[in-house]
Structures are given as structure tokens and as C-alpha cells.
Design an enzyme around this catalytic site. Sequence first.
Site, PDB file in Angstrom:
ATOM      1  N   ALA A  93       9.694  17.340  18.004  1.00 33.93           N
ATOM      2  CA  ALA A  93       8.929  16.131  17.673  1.00 33.93           C
ATOM      3  C   ALA A  93       7.467  16.510  17.524  1.00 33.93           C
ATOM      4  CB  ALA A  93       9.095  15.065  18.755  1.00 33.93           C
ATOM      5  N   SER A  94       6.746  15.719  16.754  1.00 35.59           N
ATOM      6  CA  SER A  94       5.323  15.997  16.566  1.00 35.59           C
ATOM      7  C   SER A  94       4.582  14.724  16.214  1.00 35.59           C
ATOM      8  CB  SER A  94       5.115  17.046  15.469  1.00 35.59           C
ATOM      9  OG  SER A  94       5.606  16.579  14.222  1.00 35.59           O
ATOM     10  N   GLY A  95       3.278  14.737  16.485  1.00 37.43           N
ATOM     11  CA  GLY A  95       2.413  13.619  16.148  1.00 37.43           C
ATOM     12  C   GLY A  95       1.136  14.147  15.536  1.00 37.43           C
ATOM     13  N   ALA A  96       0.157  13.275  15.401  1.00 37.66           N
ATOM     14  CA  ALA A  96      -1.103  13.666  14.768  1.00 37.66           C
ATOM     15  C   ALA A  96      -1.804  14.767  15.542  1.00 37.66           C
ATOM     16  CB  ALA A  96      -2.008  12.438  14.646  1.00 37.66           C
ATOM     17  N   HIS A  97      -1.736  14.711  16.868  1.00 40.66           N
ATOM     18  CA  HIS A  97      -2.441  15.690  17.695  1.00 40.66           C
ATOM     19  C   HIS A  97      -1.522  16.375  18.701  1.00 40.66           C
ATOM     20  CE1 HIS A  97      -6.352  14.289  16.215  1.00 40.66           C
ATOM     21  NE2 HIS A  97      -5.880  13.068  16.343  1.00 40.66           N
ATOM     22  N   ARG A  99       2.612  18.101  19.771  1.00 35.37           N
ATOM     23  CA  ARG A  99       3.946  18.590  19.438  1.00 35.37           C
ATOM     24  C   ARG A  99       4.758  18.644  20.722  1.00 35.37           C
ATOM     25  NH1 ARG A  99       2.787  23.817  15.515  1.00 35.37           N
ATOM     26  NH2 ARG A  99       1.938  22.661  13.736  1.00 35.37           N
ATOM     27  N   ASP A 212       2.403   0.376  25.823  1.00 39.31           N
ATOM     28  CA  ASP A 212       2.982   0.855  24.561  1.00 39.31           C
ATOM     29  C   ASP A 212       4.498   0.968  24.690  1.00 39.31           C
ATOM     30  OD1 ASP A 212       2.940   1.631  21.917  1.00 39.31           O
ATOM     31  OD2 ASP A 212       2.492   3.731  22.328  1.00 39.31           O
TER      32      ASP A 212
END
Length: 390
Positions: A93-97, A99, A212
Site C-alpha cells: 500500500a502507498s499514499g502521498a507521503h 508506504r 477518520d
Amino acid sequence: MSGLCFNPFRLRWSLRSKLPLEPSLPNLPCNPSSSKTNRYAEAETMEKKRFDSMESWSMILESENVETWEASKGEREEWTADLSQLFIGNKFASGAHSRIYRGIYKQRAVAVKMVRIPTHKEETRAKLEQQFKSEVALLSRLFHPNIVQFIAACKKPPVYCIITEYMSQGNLRMYLNKKEPYSLSIETVLRLALDISRGMEYLHSQGVIHRDLKSNNLLLNDEMRVKVADFGTSCLETQCREAKGNMGTYRWMAPEMIKEKPYTRKVDVYSFGIVLWELTTALLPFQGMTPVQAAFAVAEKNERPPLPASCQPALAHLIKRCWSENPSKRPDFSNIVAVLEKYDECVKEGLPLTSHASLTKTKKAILDHLKGCVTSISSPFSSSSVPVNA
């Protein structure tokens, strides 16, 4: 464990010669005509390329100036993560900033969340650092079967990492994406909903607001049990009770947060209502809308995802209570757990979910009727009324 496939390298603690604490960026060409913005953009690109290299990640974590923590249930919580025991596997998985990688820590399957802290964006850097500190501080003191377990953490700018238990079945959104719409049985819906609500009941009992709660942040293990995860935007209620600003995700966000009004723990209850709707439909909330359009629909038009006709009336009633526009009308998670447990009992006994509510109302009506009859009858031996509890 045998089924895990890992890259052929291991983070070793001080086994090589000392490595640079932070590899320097290549010298950028000096061009008097280039703007400061362009130079920062070039620096950011260079830094991203360095960060994207797995080799540089391991080099940074191997450096000697690494702050480490490890969870302990003793009277004194000490964090002494042993990086020589950490194996990093494949990214899943990864996001903007960030992993997230599969890994092994002390012979245990783990998830390793690595966060890249940009050095050229002060506001983003400060925000990510605060989220990291908050997540570690909160996770390290939470122990519940329906809360993802924190194991260790390490910090070496620009890379920070959090090590948690590995949840093999991914997140709830991934699970629902594989299902046909409206295909989950009521037994499955109630089981998953109970896991989530019990985890949230515990979280609120610890004075924590998640902020969230969404299907992407609910993880499933081998037994298909749900655990609440991702506490980067969470806060202690005493510190964010009157906080303003939207920290969550629009599709699941309560209207008071969207409007940046003061909010309480009831924002999590609203989000749970959306998640419960997801369980009954297997659909993405506000499908066909952008996140901003969804936020506008909720905040300005008081819209909610449409409840299907197939949804059990009792469950639909609970969902509506949870996502009520008025936070004071939303139930607490302790109440939600109690209601879902009663629904679960009805299903196990082969009764419709409305049976419990109907029986309760009928019983109350009968008692009220008897009470009225008894109090209206006068004793032949006394002018006083017969006591209700006689």
C-alpha cells in the site's frame, strides 16, 4: 510465515561502516534566472528520487542516529526497537507521503508503515511529524482485540516508521469491493459492525477521537475480524473537543467537521453510520460524486447515501440515528454495541431484527396498562389505591 515472500535484504544495526545520516542532494545548477520556486521543485524532485530508492531507505534506517520505540505493558513504557530483528518485504500500500510494507519483526509478521517527511515544505513537514508523534503516542497505550496492535516505531528524518501487527486480509473497503452489491448476509454485517463498534467503544473510553473512521482504515485479519487502524489524525478528546478544521475524509465526514464547527466524539458515530451503510450495500458512499461534491451534499443539503429497500428496518433506523445531523441525537458507541448485540441475538434465534424492539414496546405497553388498571382500583377495605408493586 512460510507463505511470505521477502526481498533479500535485512536492516542490520551498525554492522557496516558508518553511513551518512542523510545522503545529500546532488548540487543543483546555479541559474540566476531560475526562480526560487523552480529550485525548490528541482530539489523536491531529487529528494523524491532518493527517497523512492529502497536502498536509501535502508541506509537511513541503518544510520546510528535513529530514535526507536517499542511498546511494553510494564509500568514504564520503554521503546527500544531492535532494527537488527526487522526484515522488510514487499510493498502492499502507498499514499502521498507513505508506504506500507510486509515485514518480519522478531519472528512475527508485521506491517511497516514508512512516512517520508519532505524537507522543502515546512507546513507539510510539521503536519506529518505531528501526525507521526500523535499516532505513536496513542497506539502505544491502546490494547484491545479490535484495535490494531502497535509493536514498535523508529524515527530517522526524512524517514519515520511505525511497526504494527500484520492484518493479512487488507482493509474493509478492499473486501467490500470484491462483493456484489447488497450481498453480505445480515450475520456478516452484524459481526463486522460489532467488531468496529467495540473497538470504537474502547477508543472513546480512553478519551480518544479517531476523526477518520472509514472502511479504508478498518483492517481484517486471518479470522476476518475487524480492527480499527490509522490514528494519524486522532486526538485526545480533552485536546480536540472544541477543535476546528476537517481532519478526516469527506465521504465519511460529519457535517460539523465539514463546516469547521466545534465537534465532539460524535463525529466518529456519524462516520460509523456511513460504514454501517457500506456493510449493508458493499458500495462506496456517495458513489458518482467527487469528495468535494459529497461534502457539499452533506453540509448544505443534508443528504445521505440512499438506504436500500432490502435493508432491515431496525438496522436502517440505527444507521439514521448514527448519521443524524444533530450530534446530540447520535447514540454513544456503548449504546450501539448493546443494540447490535441484541440484533445479533435475534438473528441467532431466528427472529427478525424488529422482534426485539417490538417485544420491548409490547411489554412496556402491557405493564403501563396493568399499572393504570391497578392504580385505579380501590380496595374494598380501604380507600387507598393498591400499590403498584403489591
